[in-house]
Write a protein that holds these residues in place. Structure first.
Motif, PDB file in Angstrom:
ATOM      1  N   ASP A  27       1.067  -0.951  -0.273  1.00  0.00           N
ATOM      2  CA  ASP A  27       0.061   0.070   0.065  1.00  0.00           C
ATOM      3  C   ASP A  27       0.761   1.079  -0.213  1.00  0.00           C
ATOM      4  N   GLY A  28       2.293   1.205  -0.230  1.00  0.00           N
ATOM      5  CA  GLY A  28       2.843   2.509  -0.561  1.00  0.00           C
ATOM      6  C   GLY A  28       3.161   3.165   1.046  1.00  0.00           C
ATOM      7  N   TYR A  29       3.082   2.275   2.324  1.00  0.00           N
ATOM      8  CA  TYR A  29       3.425   3.407   3.679  1.00  0.00           C
ATOM      9  C   TYR A  29       5.233   3.543   4.021  1.00  0.00           C
ATOM     10  N   THR A  30       5.825   3.638   3.258  1.00  0.00           N
ATOM     11  CA  THR A  30       7.159   3.772   3.381  1.00  0.00           C
ATOM     12  C   THR A  30       7.578   4.808   3.737  1.00  0.00           C
ATOM     13  N   TRP A  31       6.992   5.491   4.714  1.00  0.00           N
ATOM     14  CA  TRP A  31       7.599   6.139   5.677  1.00  0.00           C
ATOM     15  C   TRP A  31       7.159   5.706   7.254  1.00  0.00           C
ATOM     16  N   TRP A  32       7.863   5.630   8.456  1.00  0.00           N
ATOM     17  CA  TRP A  32       8.034   5.018   9.539  1.00  0.00           C
ATOM     18  C   TRP A  32       8.226   6.163  10.880  1.00  0.00           C
ATOM     19  N   GLN A  33       7.593   5.718  12.391  1.00  0.00           N
ATOM     20  CA  GLN A  33       8.149   6.120  13.364  1.00  0.00           C
ATOM     21  C   GLN A  33       7.821   4.830  14.621  1.00  0.00           C
ATOM     22  N   VAL A  34       8.482   4.902  15.665  1.00  0.00           N
ATOM     23  CA  VAL A  34       7.612   4.013  16.403  1.00  0.00           C
ATOM     24  C   VAL A  34       8.171   5.070  17.610  1.00  0.00           C
ATOM     25  N   PRO A  59     -11.499   3.787   5.693  1.00  0.00           N
ATOM     26  CA  PRO A  59     -10.726   3.366   4.348  1.00  0.00           C
ATOM     27  C   PRO A  59     -10.849   4.040   3.119  1.00  0.00           C
ATOM     28  N   LYS A  60     -12.197   4.001   2.688  1.00  0.00           N
ATOM     29  CA  LYS A  60     -12.385   5.287   1.229  1.00  0.00           C
ATOM     30  C   LYS A  60     -11.769   6.686   1.779  1.00  0.00           C
ATOM     31  N   ALA A  61     -12.188   6.936   3.360  1.00  0.00           N
ATOM     32  CA  ALA A  61     -11.224   8.639   3.123  1.00  0.00           C
ATOM     33  C   ALA A  61      -9.785   8.496   2.803  1.00  0.00           C
ATOM     34  N   ARG A  62      -9.330   7.628   2.917  1.00  0.00           N
ATOM     35  CA  ARG A  62      -8.144   6.697   2.637  1.00  0.00           C
ATOM     36  C   ARG A  62      -7.231   7.324   1.577  1.00  0.00           C
ATOM     37  N   ALA A  63      -8.636   6.150   0.621  1.00  0.00           N
ATOM     38  CA  ALA A  63      -8.377   6.187  -0.418  1.00  0.00           C
ATOM     39  C   ALA A  63      -8.024   7.602  -1.760  1.00  0.00           C
ATOM     40  N   ILE A  64      -9.088   8.202  -0.977  1.00  0.00           N
ATOM     41  CA  ILE A  64      -9.086   9.340  -1.523  1.00  0.00           C
ATOM     42  C   ILE A  64      -8.224  10.342  -1.201  1.00  0.00           C
ATOM     43  N   GLU A  67      -4.818   9.051  -3.177  1.00  0.00           N
ATOM     44  CA  GLU A  67      -5.439   9.513  -5.023  1.00  0.00           C
ATOM     45  C   GLU A  67      -4.713  11.197  -5.179  1.00  0.00           C
ATOM     46  N   ALA A  68      -5.389  11.859  -4.304  1.00  0.00           N
ATOM     47  CA  ALA A  68      -5.406  12.901  -4.471  1.00  0.00           C
ATOM     48  C   ALA A  68      -3.258  13.824  -4.303  1.00  0.00           C
ATOM     49  N   ARG A  69      -2.716  12.618  -3.800  1.00  0.00           N
ATOM     50  CA  ARG A  69      -1.621  11.977  -3.525  1.00  0.00           C
ATOM     51  C   ARG A  69      -0.931  13.350  -2.436  1.00  0.00           C
ATOM     52  N   LEU A  70      -2.194  13.448  -1.165  1.00  0.00           N
ATOM     53  CA  LEU A  70      -2.275  13.438   0.373  1.00  0.00           C
ATOM     54  C   LEU A  70      -2.164  12.999   1.110  1.00  0.00           C
ATOM     55  N   PRO A  71      -0.205  13.249   2.085  1.00  0.00           N
ATOM     56  CA  PRO A  71       0.028  12.795   3.203  1.00  0.00           C
ATOM     57  C   PRO A  71      -1.409  11.730   4.168  1.00  0.00           C
ATOM     58  N   THR A  99       2.211   6.931   4.026  1.00  0.00           N
ATOM     59  CA  THR A  99       2.524   7.803   2.858  1.00  0.00           C
ATOM     60  C   THR A  99       3.539   8.218   1.982  1.00  0.00           C
ATOM     61  N   GLN A 100       3.693   9.679   2.977  1.00  0.00           N
ATOM     62  CA  GLN A 100       4.198  10.803   2.798  1.00  0.00           C
ATOM     63  C   GLN A 100       5.048  10.763   4.331  1.00  0.00           C
ATOM     64  N   GLU A 101       6.120  11.670   3.703  1.00  0.00           N
ATOM     65  CA  GLU A 101       6.688  12.447   5.461  1.00  0.00           C
ATOM     66  C   GLU A 101       5.909  13.122   6.866  1.00  0.00           C
ATOM     67  N   LEU A 102       5.292  12.967   7.581  1.00  0.00           N
ATOM     68  CA  LEU A 102       4.032  13.828   7.949  1.00  0.00           C
ATOM     69  C   LEU A 102       4.874  15.400   8.514  1.00  0.00           C
ATOM     70  N   PRO A 103       4.292  16.089   8.450  1.00  0.00           N
ATOM     71  CA  PRO A 103       5.279  17.635   9.206  1.00  0.00           C
ATOM     72  C   PRO A 103       4.716  17.094  10.870  1.00  0.00           C
ATOM     73  N   GLY A 104       6.027  17.744  11.350  1.00  0.00           N
ATOM     74  CA  GLY A 104       5.904  17.760  12.833  1.00  0.00           C
ATOM     75  C   GLY A 104       6.976  16.268  13.519  1.00  0.00           C
TER      76      GLY A 104
END
Length: 256
Positions: A27-34, A59-64, A67-71, A99-104
Protein backbone atom coordinates in the motif's frame (compact mmCIF):
# COMPACT_ATOMS: atom_id res chain seq x y z
CA UNK A 1 -13.94 6.44 12.65
CA UNK A 2 -12.84 9.60 14.49
CA UNK A 3 -13.16 8.50 18.12
CA UNK A 4 -9.99 6.94 19.61
CA UNK A 5 -12.21 4.59 21.63
CA UNK A 6 -13.34 2.98 18.36
CA UNK A 7 -9.78 2.16 17.33
CA UNK A 8 -9.65 -1.61 16.60
CA UNK A 9 -6.94 -3.45 18.54
CA UNK A 10 -4.84 -6.10 16.83
CA UNK A 11 -5.00 -9.62 18.20
CA UNK A 12 -1.29 -10.48 18.41
CA UNK A 13 2.25 -9.50 17.60
CA UNK A 14 2.02 -11.59 14.42
CA UNK A 15 -1.10 -9.66 13.39
CA UNK A 16 0.64 -6.32 13.85
CA UNK A 17 3.66 -7.48 11.87
CA UNK A 18 1.41 -8.81 9.11
CA UNK A 19 -0.53 -5.55 8.91
CA UNK A 20 2.65 -3.49 8.78
CA UNK A 21 4.07 -5.79 6.09
CA UNK A 22 0.99 -5.29 3.94
CA UNK A 23 0.96 -1.53 4.41
CA UNK A 24 4.63 -1.16 3.47
CA UNK A 25 4.93 -3.69 0.65
CA UNK A 26 1.49 -3.37 -0.94
CA UNK A 27 0.00 0.00 0.00
CA UNK A 28 2.98 2.34 -0.18
CA UNK A 29 3.32 3.29 3.48
CA UNK A 30 7.08 3.67 3.25
CA UNK A 31 7.66 6.22 6.04
CA UNK A 32 7.71 5.07 9.64
CA UNK A 33 8.23 6.09 13.24
CA UNK A 34 7.95 4.16 16.51
CA UNK A 35 6.88 6.14 19.55
CA UNK A 36 5.41 5.39 22.95
CA UNK A 37 2.76 6.92 25.17
CA UNK A 38 2.07 6.41 28.87
CA UNK A 39 -0.60 3.74 29.16
CA UNK A 40 -2.92 6.05 31.10
CA UNK A 41 -2.65 8.66 28.34
CA UNK A 42 -2.91 6.42 25.28
CA UNK A 43 -6.42 7.64 24.35
CA UNK A 44 -5.23 11.23 24.40
CA UNK A 45 -2.11 10.30 22.40
CA UNK A 46 -4.18 8.60 19.69
CA UNK A 47 -6.55 11.56 19.56
CA UNK A 48 -3.65 13.99 19.18
CA UNK A 49 -2.15 11.95 16.33
CA UNK A 50 -5.54 11.90 14.62
CA UNK A 51 -5.90 15.65 14.96
CA UNK A 52 -2.45 16.13 13.44
CA UNK A 53 -2.44 13.43 10.74
CA UNK A 54 -5.98 11.99 10.41
CA UNK A 55 -4.84 8.48 11.35
CA UNK A 56 -8.38 7.36 12.22
CA UNK A 57 -10.15 8.17 8.94
CA UNK A 58 -12.17 5.51 7.14
CA UNK A 59 -10.62 3.38 4.34
CA UNK A 60 -12.56 5.25 1.65
CA UNK A 61 -11.25 8.58 2.92
CA UNK A 62 -7.72 7.15 2.96
CA UNK A 63 -8.09 6.11 -0.67
CA UNK A 64 -9.30 9.59 -1.65
CA UNK A 65 -6.36 11.24 0.10
CA UNK A 66 -3.90 8.86 -1.56
CA UNK A 67 -5.45 9.51 -4.96
CA UNK A 68 -5.06 13.23 -4.36
CA UNK A 69 -1.40 12.59 -3.45
CA UNK A 70 -1.90 13.89 0.07
CA UNK A 71 0.00 12.36 2.98
CA UNK A 72 -1.88 9.49 4.55
CA UNK A 73 -1.07 8.20 8.03
CA UNK A 74 -1.85 4.84 9.58
CA UNK A 75 -1.45 4.00 13.26
CA UNK A 76 -0.79 0.54 14.72
CA UNK A 77 -0.80 0.03 18.49
CA UNK A 78 1.10 -2.81 20.10
CA UNK A 79 -1.36 -5.64 20.84
CA UNK A 80 -2.61 -5.89 24.41
CA UNK A 81 -1.32 -9.48 24.44
CA UNK A 82 2.30 -8.34 24.30
CA UNK A 83 2.04 -5.67 26.98
CA UNK A 84 4.13 -6.36 30.10
CA UNK A 85 2.21 -8.08 32.88
CA UNK A 86 3.06 -5.75 35.74
CA UNK A 87 0.81 -2.98 36.92
CA UNK A 88 1.06 -0.14 36.37
CA UNK A 89 2.26 -0.87 32.84
CA UNK A 90 4.97 1.50 31.62
CA UNK A 91 4.31 2.75 28.09
CA UNK A 92 2.35 1.66 25.04
CA UNK A 93 4.35 1.43 21.78
CA UNK A 94 2.80 2.79 18.60
CA UNK A 95 3.88 2.39 14.99
CA UNK A 96 3.10 5.39 12.81
CA UNK A 97 3.22 4.64 9.08
CA UNK A 98 2.66 7.10 6.25
CA UNK A 99 2.74 7.40 2.49
CA UNK A 100 4.77 10.60 2.78
CA UNK A 101 6.78 12.23 5.54
CA UNK A 102 4.36 13.71 8.05
CA UNK A 103 5.05 17.26 9.24
CA UNK A 104 6.32 17.58 12.77
CA UNK A 105 7.37 13.93 13.03
CA UNK A 106 10.84 12.38 12.95
CA UNK A 107 10.09 9.71 10.38
CA UNK A 108 12.39 7.41 8.42
CA UNK A 109 12.04 5.93 4.95
CA UNK A 110 12.11 2.14 4.87
CA UNK A 111 14.57 2.29 1.97
CA UNK A 112 17.00 4.31 4.08
CA UNK A 113 16.44 2.69 7.45
CA UNK A 114 14.53 -0.60 7.71
CA UNK A 115 11.39 -0.49 9.81
CA UNK A 116 12.14 -1.80 13.30
CA UNK A 117 9.51 -2.94 15.78
CA UNK A 118 9.75 -3.75 19.47
CA UNK A 119 8.96 -6.49 21.97
CA UNK A 120 8.99 -6.47 25.77
CA UNK A 121 12.29 -8.12 26.72
CA UNK A 122 14.50 -7.79 29.79
CA UNK A 123 12.06 -5.38 31.44
CA UNK A 124 12.05 -2.87 28.59
CA UNK A 125 10.72 -2.33 25.07
CA UNK A 126 13.58 -3.39 22.82
CA UNK A 127 14.08 -3.45 19.06
CA UNK A 128 13.31 -7.05 18.08
CA UNK A 129 11.95 -7.26 14.53
CA UNK A 130 13.13 -5.56 11.37
CA UNK A 131 11.24 -5.34 8.06
CA UNK A 132 13.44 -5.46 4.96
CA UNK A 133 13.71 -7.23 1.60
CA UNK A 134 15.04 -10.79 1.56
CA UNK A 135 17.56 -12.12 -0.98
CA UNK A 136 14.82 -12.29 -3.60
CA UNK A 137 13.74 -8.71 -2.97
CA UNK A 138 10.53 -9.64 -1.15
CA UNK A 139 9.62 -7.73 1.99
CA UNK A 140 9.59 -9.84 5.15
CA UNK A 141 10.28 -9.66 8.85
CA UNK A 142 13.60 -10.71 10.37
CA UNK A 143 14.86 -10.73 13.92
CA UNK A 144 17.26 -7.87 14.53
CA UNK A 145 20.88 -8.88 14.19
CA UNK A 146 21.50 -8.42 17.92
CA UNK A 147 18.49 -10.48 19.03
CA UNK A 148 19.21 -13.25 16.52
CA UNK A 149 22.80 -13.45 17.68
CA UNK A 150 21.75 -13.61 21.32
CA UNK A 151 19.29 -16.46 20.61
CA UNK A 152 21.91 -18.36 18.61
CA UNK A 153 24.63 -17.96 21.24
CA UNK A 154 22.28 -19.10 24.00
CA UNK A 155 21.27 -22.19 22.03
CA UNK A 156 24.88 -23.09 21.22
CA UNK A 157 25.91 -22.64 24.85
CA UNK A 158 23.25 -25.10 26.04
CA UNK A 159 24.22 -27.57 23.33
CA UNK A 160 27.94 -27.35 24.13
CA UNK A 161 27.24 -27.86 27.84
CA UNK A 162 24.87 -30.75 27.22
CA UNK A 163 22.16 -28.90 29.13
CA UNK A 164 19.31 -30.52 27.24
CA UNK A 165 16.56 -29.29 29.56
CA UNK A 166 17.51 -25.68 28.99
CA UNK A 167 17.99 -26.34 25.28
CA UNK A 168 14.53 -27.90 24.95
CA UNK A 169 12.94 -24.88 26.63
CA UNK A 170 14.93 -22.50 24.44
CA UNK A 171 13.98 -24.27 21.21
CA UNK A 172 10.34 -24.37 22.29
CA UNK A 173 10.40 -20.61 22.81
CA UNK A 174 11.89 -20.13 19.34
CA UNK A 175 8.91 -21.96 17.87
CA UNK A 176 6.59 -19.29 19.30
CA UNK A 177 8.21 -16.43 17.40
CA UNK A 178 6.24 -14.83 14.54
CA UNK A 179 7.54 -17.10 11.78
CA UNK A 180 7.51 -14.81 8.78
CA UNK A 181 9.92 -16.04 6.14
CA UNK A 182 12.88 -13.99 7.37
CA UNK A 183 12.42 -15.08 10.99
CA UNK A 184 11.80 -18.63 9.76
CA UNK A 185 15.15 -18.72 7.97
CA UNK A 186 16.98 -17.40 11.04
CA UNK A 187 15.33 -19.91 13.37
CA UNK A 188 16.13 -22.76 10.98
CA UNK A 189 19.74 -21.61 10.98
CA UNK A 190 19.80 -21.85 14.78
CA UNK A 191 18.38 -25.38 14.53
CA UNK A 192 21.05 -26.42 12.03
CA UNK A 193 23.84 -24.95 14.14
CA UNK A 194 22.56 -26.68 17.26
CA UNK A 195 22.15 -29.98 15.44
CA UNK A 196 25.70 -29.78 14.09
CA UNK A 197 27.23 -28.93 17.46
CA UNK A 198 25.14 -31.30 19.55
CA UNK A 199 25.37 -34.28 17.23
CA UNK A 200 24.63 -37.35 19.26
CA UNK A 201 27.67 -37.45 21.47
CA UNK A 202 25.62 -36.62 24.57
CA UNK A 203 22.86 -39.07 23.82
CA UNK A 204 24.17 -42.61 24.38
CA UNK A 205 21.94 -44.29 26.95
CA UNK A 206 23.17 -46.99 29.43
CA UNK A 207 22.29 -49.75 26.95
CA UNK A 208 24.63 -48.26 24.42
CA UNK A 209 21.89 -47.30 21.99
CA UNK A 210 21.78 -43.90 20.37
CA UNK A 211 18.72 -41.83 21.24
CA UNK A 212 17.10 -39.00 19.31
CA UNK A 213 18.04 -35.49 20.47
CA UNK A 214 15.64 -34.47 23.25
CA UNK A 215 14.76 -31.27 21.44
CA UNK A 216 13.73 -33.02 18.21
CA UNK A 217 10.10 -33.39 19.28
CA UNK A 218 9.95 -29.67 20.05
CA UNK A 219 11.31 -28.80 16.61
CA UNK A 220 8.77 -31.12 14.99
CA UNK A 221 6.05 -29.01 16.64
CA UNK A 222 7.32 -25.82 15.01
CA UNK A 223 5.22 -24.41 12.13
CA UNK A 224 5.81 -26.48 9.00
CA UNK A 225 6.12 -23.45 6.72
CA UNK A 226 6.77 -19.71 7.02
CA UNK A 227 3.89 -17.53 8.15
CA UNK A 228 1.98 -15.70 5.43
CA UNK A 229 0.09 -12.44 6.06
CA UNK A 230 -2.49 -13.45 3.46
CA UNK A 231 -5.73 -14.46 5.11
CA UNK A 232 -4.39 -14.00 8.63
CA UNK A 233 -6.92 -13.02 11.28
CA UNK A 234 -5.92 -9.58 12.50
CA UNK A 235 -8.53 -8.69 15.10
CA UNK A 236 -9.78 -10.51 18.22
CA UNK A 237 -13.26 -11.96 18.51
CA UNK A 238 -13.41 -11.40 22.26
CA UNK A 239 -13.03 -8.16 24.24
CA UNK A 240 -11.03 -6.06 24.33
CA UNK A 241 -11.65 -5.53 20.63
CA UNK A 242 -11.28 -1.75 20.66
CA UNK A 243 -9.27 0.76 22.60
CA UNK A 244 -12.49 1.87 24.32
CA UNK A 245 -13.26 -1.67 25.46
CA UNK A 246 -9.74 -2.06 26.77
CA UNK A 247 -9.99 1.25 28.63
CA UNK A 248 -13.28 0.24 30.26
CA UNK A 249 -11.83 -3.12 31.35
CA UNK A 250 -8.64 -1.45 32.50
CA UNK A 251 -10.47 1.03 34.75
CA UNK A 252 -12.96 -1.54 36.04
CA UNK A 253 -10.16 -3.92 36.92
CA UNK A 254 -8.14 -1.23 38.64
CA UNK A 255 -5.44 -1.30 35.96
CA UNK A 256 -5.49 -5.02 35.20
Amino acid sequence: MTDPEDYPLLRSQSALLAQALRLVSRDGYTWWQVQTAPVEKVLAAVKKLDEKHAVLIAPKARAIRKEARLPVGHLLLAPVSVMPPQDPRPTWPMLLLATQELPGERMQRVEDRPLTWVAWRKEAWRATYVLKPDQRGRWTWFLTREFHRALLEEALAYAAEGDWRALVGHMKALGNLPMFSGVWSQVQEIRRRVQKLWGDRHLRDPSGQWKAPPWRKVVEEWPKAPLSPIGMRLYPEEPPRTLGEWWAMHRKGGGA
